[in-house]
Structure formats: structure tokens, C-alpha cells
Design an enzyme around this catalytic site. Structure first.
Site, PDB file in Angstrom:
ATOM      1  CG  LEU A 148      40.534  43.837  31.911  1.00 26.89           C
ATOM      2  CD1 LEU A 148      41.859  43.530  32.588  1.00 26.89           C
ATOM      3  CD2 LEU A 148      40.408  43.063  30.606  1.00 26.89           C
ATOM      4  CG  ASP A 149      34.189  40.266  32.389  1.00 23.48           C
ATOM      5  OD1 ASP A 149      33.628  41.335  32.083  1.00 23.48           O
ATOM      6  OD2 ASP A 149      34.133  39.243  31.686  1.00 23.48           O
ATOM      7  CB  ALA A 150      34.534  41.334  38.887  1.00 27.31           C
TER       8      ALA A 150
END
Length: 247
Positions: free
Chosen positions: A95-97
Site C-alpha cells: 500500500l502506498d505510504a
């Protein structure tokens, strides 16, 4: 100490002071970063599900998955190793930051490859909750635009498909949508929504062409709402869902 602020050590730990010495197997490098302070990140790891193979957590945001750039210890991988040092936990997808929500992790090495293969083969369905700028005139939309490789504007175009369902039109001219990626391209959902003229609120990678609705204040406009593993030899068909909102 060298001019580039690196300390080189032998395998025994003894510092090497000769700057002309050739690098060989066993030499260790230490980079000195005086007064280095990493950016603050979300650290509240909530467990959604746990069994003998899987650990499903509600990932906080913002926090990167692994070290890089300004981040060394303030990463999800480091936090998981501190929280569950005996489990050898590794995430099966990313998952993106800036994205929070359901994240599938695997315990140990025995089933790691099989679970990751399930993601690659499309045996896993993921859905995301996003707050977008503007009011769509549709209730459901299938977006099949190409997206740049690695989510960058200069990347080679790759085929991508995302299903989007409108959940709510908000008074501030934003809207809540549920997005389900049918392919696994980097930054696919944010790029697709931006291409359609509905960028995610507060998104720094694909910002709005012009400010709309209460736009740039929200740091985290994307959330991994749920993840479903279709029946396979690792797990029967199961669904795990993160709560829609984080306090």
C-alpha cells in the site's frame, strides 16, 4: 572517516583508514548522518485477523512500507519486526505510504510464495475507499485508460482497468467512492481518477488541476477498505475489511 562521511570497517569491525584500499568481500560501510531526524509516521498497528498463516493488519498512514530516502526505522517493515519479532512477518502486497487500510501479511517462509502468487494471479480482490474532488454524474464507472509504468508521467503506458462506485456526494463538493483495481499497476487508482477529472483529495502525486471543494488539506484521501482471498490451497474464500474511518 572519508570525505563522503562513510566509515569503512573490516569484517572484524576494525575501521579502515586507507582511502585507496580496494573494496573486498566482508567490508562494512556505515554512513554518518549527524542530527538526522526521520519524518513522523503513523504507528498504530491494528490487527484485523490472525491465523496460523496470515496476519491481516489495518495499516496506518502516513508510513512507507520499507526503508528508503529519508526513512530508515520509521517504516512498516521495521514496526512489524518490532511488534512480532518471532513471526518473521512479511507483507504479501503493498500500500502506498499515504494509504491506510487492510494489508495482508504472511507468517514465516512456508506459505509466503503461495500467497504472493495468489495476488499475482488475480485470486485476490481488493477494494479502496477514496475521497475525490468534484461530484461525478455517474453511479458506476469502468475506467480502462493506460497508466504510465511505475505511476510516473514518463513511464511506458501499461493497460489498466479500475471499477469505481459512487457512495456519497458530500456538501463540500467532494465525493466518496469505492474503487476496485482489476489490474495491479502502480498508483493505478489515483491516476485513473485523476485522468477522469476527479483527483483524490490531498493527493500530492496527482494533484487537482485547480482547487475544488475543501481540497488540499486532507493528508490521507485513500484507504484500502477490504481484501478478499478467493478459495485456494492456502485459505478458503475469506473477506477481511478495515473500518471505513480511522480515528
Amino acid at each position: 572517516m572519508f570525505r563522503d562521511e562513510l566509515i569503512v570497517r573490516k569484517a572484524t569491525g576494525e575501521p579502515i583508514t586507507d582511502p585507496h584500499l580496494l573494496v573486498t568481500t566482508g567490508h562494512q560501510y556505515e554512513r554518518l548522518l549527524p542530527d538526522w531526524v526521520e519524518p513522523e509516521v503513523g504507528t498504530d498497528l491494528k490487527v484485523i485477523h490472525e491465523d496460523e498463516v496470515l496476519l491481516i493488519i489495518d495499516k496506518p498512514a502516513p508510513i512507507p512500507m520499507h526503508e528508503g530516502g529519508r526513512f530508515c526505522k520509521n517504516t512498516l517493515m521495521w514496526l512489524m519486526n518490532q511488534a512480532w519479532p518471532e513471526l518473521d512477518v512479511r507483507y504479501a502486497h503493498r500500500l502506498d505510504a499515504e494509504t491506510s487500510g487492510a494489508l495482508v501479511c504472511v507468517k514465516g517462509r512456508d506459505y509466503r510464495s503461495a500467497v504472493q502468487l495468489s495476488f499475482e494471479q488475480g485470486d485476490v480482490f481488493k477494494s479502496y475507499l477514496a475521497r475525490i474532488q468534484g461530484w461525478p454524474d455517474w453511479d458506476k464507472l469502468l475506467i480502462e485508460n493506460d497508466v504510465p509504468a511505475e505511476g510516473r508521467v514518463w513511464g511506458k503506458p501499461l493497460q489498466a482497468a479500475t471499477e469505481v462506485k459512487l457512495l456519497e456526494r458530500c456538501p463540500d463538493e467532494t465525493a466518496l467512492v469505492e474503487a476496485r483495481p482489476l489490474t495491479g499497476r502502480t498508483h493505478q487508482i489515483r491516476v485513473h481518477l485523476w485522468q477522469e477529472g476527479f483527483p483524490i483529495v490531498g493527493d500530492r502525486l496527482c494533484p487537482a488541476r485547480q482547487k475544488a471543494g475543501g481540497g488540499g488539506n486532507c493528508r490521507n484521501g485513500g484507504r484500502a477498505l477490504g481484501v478478499t482471498l478467493v478459495e485456494n490451497r492456502i485459505s478458503p474464500s475469506r473477506h477481511w475489511q478495515a473500518s471505513q474511518l480511522r480515528s
